[in-house]
Design a protein around this motif. Structure first.
Motif, PDB file in Angstrom:
ATOM      1  N   LEU A 112      75.623  57.084  86.304  1.00  0.00           N
ATOM      2  CA  LEU A 112      76.452  55.893  86.110  1.00  0.00           C
ATOM      3  C   LEU A 112      76.463  55.468  84.651  1.00  0.00           C
ATOM      4  O   LEU A 112      77.521  55.135  84.090  1.00  0.00           O
ATOM      5  N   GLY A 113      75.300  55.497  84.019  1.00  0.00           N
ATOM      6  CA  GLY A 113      75.221  55.115  82.614  1.00  0.00           C
ATOM      7  C   GLY A 113      75.986  56.067  81.722  1.00  0.00           C
ATOM      8  O   GLY A 113      76.651  55.644  80.768  1.00  0.00           O
ATOM      9  N   TYR A 114      75.910  57.358  82.026  1.00  0.00           N
ATOM     10  CA  TYR A 114      76.647  58.368  81.264  1.00  0.00           C
ATOM     11  C   TYR A 114      78.148  58.114  81.372  1.00  0.00           C
ATOM     12  O   TYR A 114      78.885  58.188  80.386  1.00  0.00           O
ATOM     13  N   CYS A 115      78.610  57.811  82.573  1.00  0.00           N
ATOM     14  CA  CYS A 115      80.025  57.528  82.804  1.00  0.00           C
ATOM     15  C   CYS A 115      80.463  56.282  82.042  1.00  0.00           C
ATOM     16  O   CYS A 115      81.480  56.292  81.327  1.00  0.00           O
ATOM     17  N   ALA A 116      79.695  55.210  82.152  1.00  0.00           N
ATOM     18  CA  ALA A 116      80.088  53.937  81.551  1.00  0.00           C
ATOM     19  C   ALA A 116      79.981  53.956  80.028  1.00  0.00           C
ATOM     20  O   ALA A 116      80.884  53.488  79.326  1.00  0.00           O
ATOM     21  N   LYS A 117      78.886  54.502  79.495  1.00  0.00           N
ATOM     22  CA  LYS A 117      78.683  54.498  78.043  1.00  0.00           C
ATOM     23  C   LYS A 117      79.728  55.325  77.322  1.00  0.00           C
ATOM     24  O   LYS A 117      80.071  55.043  76.168  1.00  0.00           O
ATOM     25  N   ASN A 118      80.243  56.360  77.984  1.00  0.00           N
ATOM     26  CA  ASN A 118      81.255  57.219  77.373  1.00  0.00           C
ATOM     27  C   ASN A 118      82.673  56.815  77.760  1.00  0.00           C
ATOM     28  O   ASN A 118      83.633  57.495  77.408  1.00  0.00           O
ATOM     29  N   ASP A 119      82.789  55.727  78.537  1.00  0.00           N
ATOM     30  CA  ASP A 119      84.081  55.191  78.947  1.00  0.00           C
ATOM     31  C   ASP A 119      84.916  56.231  79.692  1.00  0.00           C
ATOM     32  O   ASP A 119      86.125  56.343  79.490  1.00  0.00           O
ATOM     33  N   PHE A 120      84.248  56.996  80.576  1.00  0.00           N
ATOM     34  CA  PHE A 120      84.956  57.970  81.396  1.00  0.00           C
ATOM     35  C   PHE A 120      85.489  57.279  82.648  1.00  0.00           C
ATOM     36  O   PHE A 120      84.856  56.382  83.196  1.00  0.00           O
ATOM     37  N   GLN A 121      86.646  57.728  83.117  1.00  0.00           N
ATOM     38  CA  GLN A 121      87.150  57.236  84.397  1.00  0.00           C
ATOM     39  C   GLN A 121      86.457  57.930  85.550  1.00  0.00           C
ATOM     40  O   GLN A 121      86.247  57.339  86.616  1.00  0.00           O
ATOM     41  N   ILE A 122      86.112  59.191  85.368  1.00  0.00           N
ATOM     42  CA  ILE A 122      85.538  59.997  86.446  1.00  0.00           C
ATOM     43  C   ILE A 122      84.426  60.881  85.890  1.00  0.00           C
ATOM     44  O   ILE A 122      84.578  61.474  84.824  1.00  0.00           O
ATOM     45  N   VAL A 123      83.347  60.962  86.597  1.00  0.00           N
ATOM     46  CA  VAL A 123      82.296  61.949  86.327  1.00  0.00           C
ATOM     47  C   VAL A 123      81.970  62.640  87.633  1.00  0.00           C
ATOM     48  O   VAL A 123      81.730  61.983  88.651  1.00  0.00           O
ATOM     49  N   SER A 124      82.009  63.958  87.633  1.00  0.00           N
ATOM     50  CA  SER A 124      81.673  64.741  88.819  1.00  0.00           C
ATOM     51  C   SER A 124      80.342  65.435  88.568  1.00  0.00           C
ATOM     52  O   SER A 124      80.178  66.142  87.578  1.00  0.00           O
ATOM     53  N   LYS A 125      79.401  65.203  89.445  1.00  0.00           N
ATOM     54  CA  LYS A 125      78.044  65.719  89.252  1.00  0.00           C
ATOM     55  C   LYS A 125      77.804  66.894  90.194  1.00  0.00           C
ATOM     56  O   LYS A 125      78.088  66.805  91.384  1.00  0.00           O
ATOM     57  N   TRP A 126      77.281  67.998  89.655  1.00  0.00           N
ATOM     58  CA  TRP A 126      77.008  69.142  90.515  1.00  0.00           C
ATOM     59  C   TRP A 126      75.877  69.983  89.947  1.00  0.00           C
ATOM     60  O   TRP A 126      75.448  69.791  88.818  1.00  0.00           O
ATOM     61  N   VAL A 127      75.400  70.914  90.749  1.00  0.00           N
ATOM     62  CA  VAL A 127      74.378  71.869  90.314  1.00  0.00           C
ATOM     63  C   VAL A 127      75.029  73.241  90.211  1.00  0.00           C
ATOM     64  O   VAL A 127      75.969  73.546  90.954  1.00  0.00           O
ATOM     65  N   PRO A 128      74.578  74.093  89.289  1.00  0.00           N
ATOM     66  CA  PRO A 128      75.173  75.425  89.156  1.00  0.00           C
ATOM     67  C   PRO A 128      74.798  76.319  90.333  1.00  0.00           C
ATOM     68  O   PRO A 128      73.765  76.120  90.984  1.00  0.00           O
ATOM     69  N   LYS A 129      75.634  77.297  90.598  1.00  0.00           N
ATOM     70  CA  LYS A 129      75.329  78.265  91.642  1.00  0.00           C
ATOM     71  C   LYS A 129      74.129  79.108  91.204  1.00  0.00           C
ATOM     72  O   LYS A 129      73.977  79.446  90.031  1.00  0.00           O
ATOM     73  N   ILE A 130      73.281  79.456  92.151  1.00  0.00           N
ATOM     74  CA  ILE A 130      72.127  80.282  91.810  1.00  0.00           C
ATOM     75  C   ILE A 130      72.494  81.763  91.752  1.00  0.00           C
ATOM     76  O   ILE A 130      71.775  82.566  91.167  1.00  0.00           O
ATOM     77  N   SER A 131      73.650  82.108  92.357  1.00  0.00           N
ATOM     78  CA  SER A 131      74.135  83.489  92.315  1.00  0.00           C
ATOM     79  C   SER A 131      75.619  83.472  92.653  1.00  0.00           C
ATOM     80  O   SER A 131      76.105  82.520  93.280  1.00  0.00           O
ATOM     81  N   PRO A 132      76.365  84.502  92.263  1.00  0.00           N
ATOM     82  CA  PRO A 132      77.804  84.534  92.561  1.00  0.00           C
ATOM     83  C   PRO A 132      78.126  84.485  94.044  1.00  0.00           C
ATOM     84  O   PRO A 132      79.219  84.070  94.431  1.00  0.00           O
ATOM     85  N   THR A 133      77.186  84.893  94.885  1.00  0.00           N
ATOM     86  CA  THR A 133      77.456  84.959  96.324  1.00  0.00           C
ATOM     87  C   THR A 133      76.998  83.715  97.076  1.00  0.00           C
ATOM     88  O   THR A 133      77.199  83.628  98.285  1.00  0.00           O
ATOM     89  N   GLU A 134      76.392  82.744  96.383  1.00  0.00           N
ATOM     90  CA  GLU A 134      75.939  81.536  97.071  1.00  0.00           C
ATOM     91  C   GLU A 134      77.142  80.773  97.634  1.00  0.00           C
ATOM     92  O   GLU A 134      78.174  80.634  96.974  1.00  0.00           O
ATOM     93  N   SER A 135      77.018  80.281  98.849  1.00  0.00           N
ATOM     94  CA  SER A 135      78.132  79.635  99.552  1.00  0.00           C
ATOM     95  C   SER A 135      78.301  78.181  99.143  1.00  0.00           C
ATOM     96  O   SER A 135      78.099  77.250  99.932  1.00  0.00           O
ATOM     97  N   VAL A 136      78.660  77.966  97.884  1.00  0.00           N
ATOM     98  CA  VAL A 136      78.992  76.632  97.388  1.00  0.00           C
ATOM     99  C   VAL A 136      80.232  76.744  96.510  1.00  0.00           C
ATOM    100  O   VAL A 136      80.526  77.806  95.949  1.00  0.00           O
ATOM    101  N   GLY A 137      80.971  75.658  96.391  1.00  0.00           N
ATOM    102  CA  GLY A 137      82.176  75.655  95.579  1.00  0.00           C
ATOM    103  C   GLY A 137      81.857  75.549  94.100  1.00  0.00           C
ATOM    104  O   GLY A 137      80.712  75.314  93.700  1.00  0.00           O
ATOM    105  N   ILE A 138      82.890  75.722  93.265  1.00  0.00           N
ATOM    106  CA  ILE A 138      82.717  75.618  91.822  1.00  0.00           C
ATOM    107  C   ILE A 138      83.835  74.763  91.230  1.00  0.00           C
ATOM    108  O   ILE A 138      84.934  74.694  91.757  1.00  0.00           O
ATOM    109  N   HIS A 139      83.529  74.113  90.112  1.00  0.00           N
ATOM    110  CA  HIS A 139      84.506  73.327  89.364  1.00  0.00           C
ATOM    111  C   HIS A 139      85.220  74.244  88.385  1.00  0.00           C
ATOM    112  O   HIS A 139      84.571  74.999  87.646  1.00  0.00           O
ATOM    113  N   VAL A 140      86.547  74.171  88.350  1.00  0.00           N
ATOM    114  CA  VAL A 140      87.333  75.030  87.474  1.00  0.00           C
ATOM    115  C   VAL A 140      88.556  74.262  86.961  1.00  0.00           C
ATOM    116  O   VAL A 140      88.834  73.145  87.408  1.00  0.00           O
TER     117      VAL A 140
END
Length: 273
Positions: free
Chosen positions: A232-260
């Motif tokens: 929240l502080g990162y979003c507000a201090k930088n005056d962003f409208q949106i911040v999307s928080k995620w963790v990186p995939k541990i491998s290309p085959t892990e069943s999670v989506g990616i931001h692109v």
């Protein structure tokens, strides 16, 4: 969380069942004229937590806690799903995930919200909590909270509202009937969040409470740090409208989506795609 901007088409006099079938046909039958251009996000649009200095991290966290203390933050929980795939025919938030405490997802999230409010020194020790349900679990969800004394919340701080429903269709694009004279309706997904907030007066409630930031999390995300002060502080201090928080995939085959970037626009590619 992420936001998807969709331009609303002109309203039609077409029946709901016919419109649903047409949408399905367009999705499965139309061949794109050109393949989508998929690119990674530019590095200057991504901030890795591990790359923040201790001073930066503390600055963002402190600012986020101040926002919470001053009642500027609300939490939106997307909880319209059932636990059917878990063999649990009730709202997913009521599911006991087999912790030693036997706490359900709803109870865990409630305690996390209360705890972050306490850390921030919020006088009420609560944050406005908005729970989006669906037609299949709205009443049972409300009853569950009533039976558990709202986990320490009250009507002033917690609001339930349902997402809309659409006619269900089969794999051939045909509408499914519930009876000979009625359609089988199904919740239309988390994408209805935006209209549902307006339709149910939640935006007005947020404005009346002075809420300026909404932390959105899905009921499935048991590891979600609700109202994360650093985020929240990162979003507000930088005056962003949106911040999307995620963790990186541990491998290309892990069943999670990616931001692109899809054709130059922020997007999510699900693992099923």
């Amino acid at each position: 969380f992420f936001f998807l901007m969709i331009r609303r088409p002109p309203r039609s006099t077409q029946s709901r069942s016919s419109a649903a079938s047409d949408v399905y046909k367009r999705q499965v039958e139309e061949v794109p004229k050109q393949q989508d251009k998929i690119e990674p996000f530019p590095n200057n649009q991504i901030q890795k937590i591990k790359n923040l200095t201790p001073t930066q991290r503390q600055e963002y966290r402190t600012h986020g806690l101040n926002l919470i203390k001053n009642n500027k933050v609300g939490v939106l929980l997307l909880a319209g799903g059932q636990g059917s795939r878990l063999g649990f025919e009730h709202p997913k938030g009521m599911y006991n995930i087999s912790l030693p405490s036997n706490k359900t997802l709803f109870q865990i999230f409630a305690e996390r919200i209360r705890r972050v409010a306490e850390l921030a020194g919020n006088p009420s020790k609560l944050l406005p909590w908005y729970i989006m349900t669906s037609s299949v679990n709205h009443e049972e969800t409300k009853q569950y909270f009533w039976d558990n004394n709202y986990f320490g919340f009250n009507d002033e701080y917690i609001k339930f509202f349902p997402q809309a429903s659409l006619p269900a269709i089969d794999l051939n694009g045909k509408v499914i009937l519930e009876t000979a004279s009625s359609l089988f309706m199904a919740p239309n997904g988390n994408g209805d969040m935006y209209e549902a907030l307006l339709r149910n007066g939640i935006i007005d409630d947020m404005n009346n409470k002075g809420v300026e930031y909404i932390y959105v999390v899905g009921i499935d995300n048991i590891l979600g740090k609700l109202a994360d002060p650093t985020c929240l502080g990162y979003c507000a201090k930088n005056d962003f409208q949106i911040v999307s928080k995620w963790v990186p995939k541990i491998s290309p085959t892990e069943s999670v989506g990616i931001h692109v970037l899809r054709n130059g626009q922020p997007s999510i590619i699900e693992y099923s795609e």
